[in-house]
Scaffold this active site. Structure first.
Site, short mmCIF file in Angstrom:
data_model
loop_
_atom_site.label_atom_id
_atom_site.label_comp_id
_atom_site.label_asym_id
_atom_site.label_seq_id
_atom_site.Cartn_x
_atom_site.Cartn_y
_atom_site.Cartn_z
N HIS A 36 -46.89 -14.74 32.49
CA HIS A 36 -46.94 -13.30 32.33
C HIS A 36 -47.54 -12.93 30.97
CE1 HIS A 36 -44.79 -9.35 31.45
NE2 HIS A 36 -45.51 -9.08 32.53
N GLU A 63 -51.94 -14.60 33.86
CA GLU A 63 -52.17 -13.19 34.15
C GLU A 63 -52.98 -12.53 33.05
OE1 GLU A 63 -49.55 -9.18 35.08
OE2 GLU A 63 -49.05 -10.45 33.37
N ASP A 65 -53.96 -8.48 32.12
CA ASP A 65 -54.00 -7.04 32.38
C ASP A 65 -55.35 -6.54 31.88
OD1 ASP A 65 -51.35 -6.60 33.43
OD2 ASP A 65 -50.61 -7.00 31.42
N HIS A 78 -52.35 -5.00 27.90
CA HIS A 78 -51.38 -4.42 28.83
C HIS A 78 -51.36 -2.90 28.77
CE1 HIS A 78 -47.42 -2.87 30.09
NE2 HIS A 78 -47.56 -3.75 31.06
N GLN A 197 -54.30 -7.94 41.52
CA GLN A 197 -53.09 -7.17 41.71
C GLN A 197 -53.22 -5.78 41.09
OE1 GLN A 197 -49.74 -8.55 39.39
NE2 GLN A 197 -51.06 -9.55 37.89
#
Length: 313
Positions: A36, A63, A65, A78, A197
């Site tokens: 994450h 991941e 963002d 993020h 996602q």
């Protein structure tokens, strides 16, 4: 763990104890570890240092963002604004936008108001620890270069509808970046699988329909959107998506959610597992992750602590 098992018996789940963990009795597929924001418990989130550490801790996926700069560069960040994780207030003290907040006006330095060359001037590591001073916000291209062939990519499209309102096309930018990296087709590079996602179903549908994206798409589900876990909603998600990413509390409340989704062909990747969010009924983070993986039957999960991920194989 005992309390959780007792609670689940009320849902009529048949569980078999195997080697200290519970499973459905069928041969489990490999459970996927998604780092994450990188190994964000140990290094500043969304920096190359955090991504590198996630790889060293054997993450299956890392991941990212994704946000857009004013000149259209995809960056790994993020928040939509820069002040939480960089020194933007010192470098560009007058480049803020003042907005109303619950406690009064707040100042925001939005990434979309800066060119990439300006973003590169920011320190994205010192807020976390002096040991990481000088870490920068990476571009998606830089993240791909580091991770390619060593793990999969699990980028999240952040607030695409808001970006469209700002005159920026996040979906198009992501598609072009993946095409340029030769990663837009499933299995294009065996060592670098890609999931996409978003919290916005409309964005994922656009990827599927307008851009003919065949990559697996995962709809994220927050605590305020529990209606999306109903069977009728999951059926609709299965029309365009390959999986769901629910807040882990939704699985805590509804122990049959993972099984319900998987019967429709949806994979389940809950978020976020960290020591900071450890359930008080659990002894440690590894035990908590093992419960979701091997008792509730999720396919993988997002964690800040990749080194604590329990492997059954």
């Amino acid at each position: 763990m005992k309390n959780w098992a007792i609670r689940l018996q009320g849902f009529g789940l048949m569980m078999i104890l195997v080697g200290g963990s519970c499973t459905s009795g069928s041969a489990p597929s490999r459970k996927l570890l998604v780092a994450h924001r990188g190994a964000s418990a140990y290094a500043p989130e969304h920096t190359l240092a955090a991504y590198q550490l996630a790889l060293q801790q054997e993450a299956d996926f890392v991941e990212q963002d994704l946000q857009l700069t004013r000149d259209g560069a995809l960056i790994c960040l993020h928040d939509e604004s820069l002040e939480r994780t960089t020194n933007v207030e010192d470098v560009f003290p007058d480049r803020f936008i003042e907005e109303g907040g619950l406690a009064g006006p707040v100042r925001r330095w939005y990434a979309k108001d800066f060119d990439l060359s300006e973003i590169r001037r920011l320190d994205a590591g010192s807020w976390f620890s002096p040991d990481f001073a000088g870490q920068r916000i990476p571009t998606f291209e830089e993240a791909v270069k580091l991770i390619r062939g060593r793990a999969g990519l699990f980028p999240e499209l952040k607030a695409p509808q808001k970006y469209r309102g700002w005159g920026l096309d996040l979906e198009q930018a992501v598609v072009r970046a993946l095409q340029s990296a030769d990663l837009f087709e499933p299995g294009a590079q065996a060592g670098t699988p890609v999931y996409l996602q978003s919290f916005e179903a409309s964005s994922l549908k656009r990827l599927r329909e307008e851009f003919d994206c065949r990559l697996p798409l995962v709809l994220l589900i927050g605590t305020g959107d529990s209606e999306l876990t109903a069977l009728s909603s999951l059926r609709e998600i299965a029309r365009f998506g390959a999986g769901i990413g629910p807040d882990k509390s939704l699985l805590n409340r509804d122990a049959q959610l993972a099984a319900r989704a998987r019967r429709l062909g949806l994979r389940v990747f809950p978020y976020t597992f960290s020591r900071a969010r450890l359930d008080p009924e659990m002894n440690d983070l590894s035990s908590e992750m093992a419960f979701y993986l091997f008792t509730l039957g999720v396919d993988g999960l997002f964690t800040d602590n990749p080194d604590l991920f329990p492997r059954a194989d």
